[in-house]
Design a protein around this motif. Sequence first.
Motif: not given
Length: 329
Positions: A97-103, A297-314
């Motif tokens: 269940e991709p939505t769990f990827g938020v956790l 390290l926190v700053a380097s994770m920006a691409p993950i959040y950008e994609r997650a925000m656009q993901d219809p599941d996450k």
Amino acid sequence: MKLKKLAAIMLTGAIALTSASSMAKTYKLASNVPADGPPGQLLQEFASRVTDDTDGRVKIKVFANGTLGGQAQYLQQVQSGVIQMGLVNSAMMENIEPTFGVLNLPYIYRSFDEFKMVMDSDLIQKELFSSTADKGFEIVGFLDNGPRSIYSTKPINSIEDLKGLKLRVMSSPTYIEMLELMGTAPTPLDFSEIYSALQQGMIDGGEGGLGALWEIKFGEHAKYAIKSEQTRMVDLIVINDKALAKMKPEDVKTVQRVMKDVTEKSYDVVREQEAASMKLAKEKLGVKVVEIDKAPLVASMAPIYERAMQDPDKGPMLKKVFELQGREF
């Protein structure tokens, strides 16, 4: 006459016992964690209390150390009903269940209190946990698994030393991308394969709870670690939906109540155990643990959040988590 009456009473008692016995059900609970580690001990407490509090109607037998296979294997068996229950971490659940990827998003929690607040919320307990209803199983609760950092067989004193390291990672898209953004070479492996992979030089290290350096003796080979604390994973307790449906309503409530109690206990147990294990890893195995500045390290994770925000599941779930936390992306 008295003998006949006594015989009737004995027969009635025997029938009652037989009936009670026939109603009892033993549920197999598969896990890939050691029986004597914090998660294993908490699972056993959960199993014992459920058995006691249901007067033996629901008996749970825990199979530890991957006896029934790795998480991917026994989760399929839980879905099919071959095994009734299992411990499945949130990273593995993301594949179902991709939505769990938020956790699993790196640095989604800024503190322990924030982590607990989010996980105890209706957003997670009711909305997210109910999202597996069409997958053949339901989630009855979770155990805190503590923060995850990075350990290695090669010296690491800063995030720059991570570059090119071949690190074990779970089979989770989010975790794999996270390690790639750190500049490492992520290598998916089952938890049970880590020790031998470290021993044989197949991997340079891994990401996970640093308590394992002592508890599972990863520190016999991995002598270096940094407290990157990139994620805080949870172990979800799942049960086959048909098996759950066969329980009496009051027994279902008992399972949920006991699970909630054990979840609360896991917060303290994990913190205390990790502190004790890290002390032993340093003293007995010579492991060196370095505190680092996490900001890069926190700053380097920006691409993950950008994609997650656009993901219809996450995306929708991530926005709700941010609302709970009172922050914006």
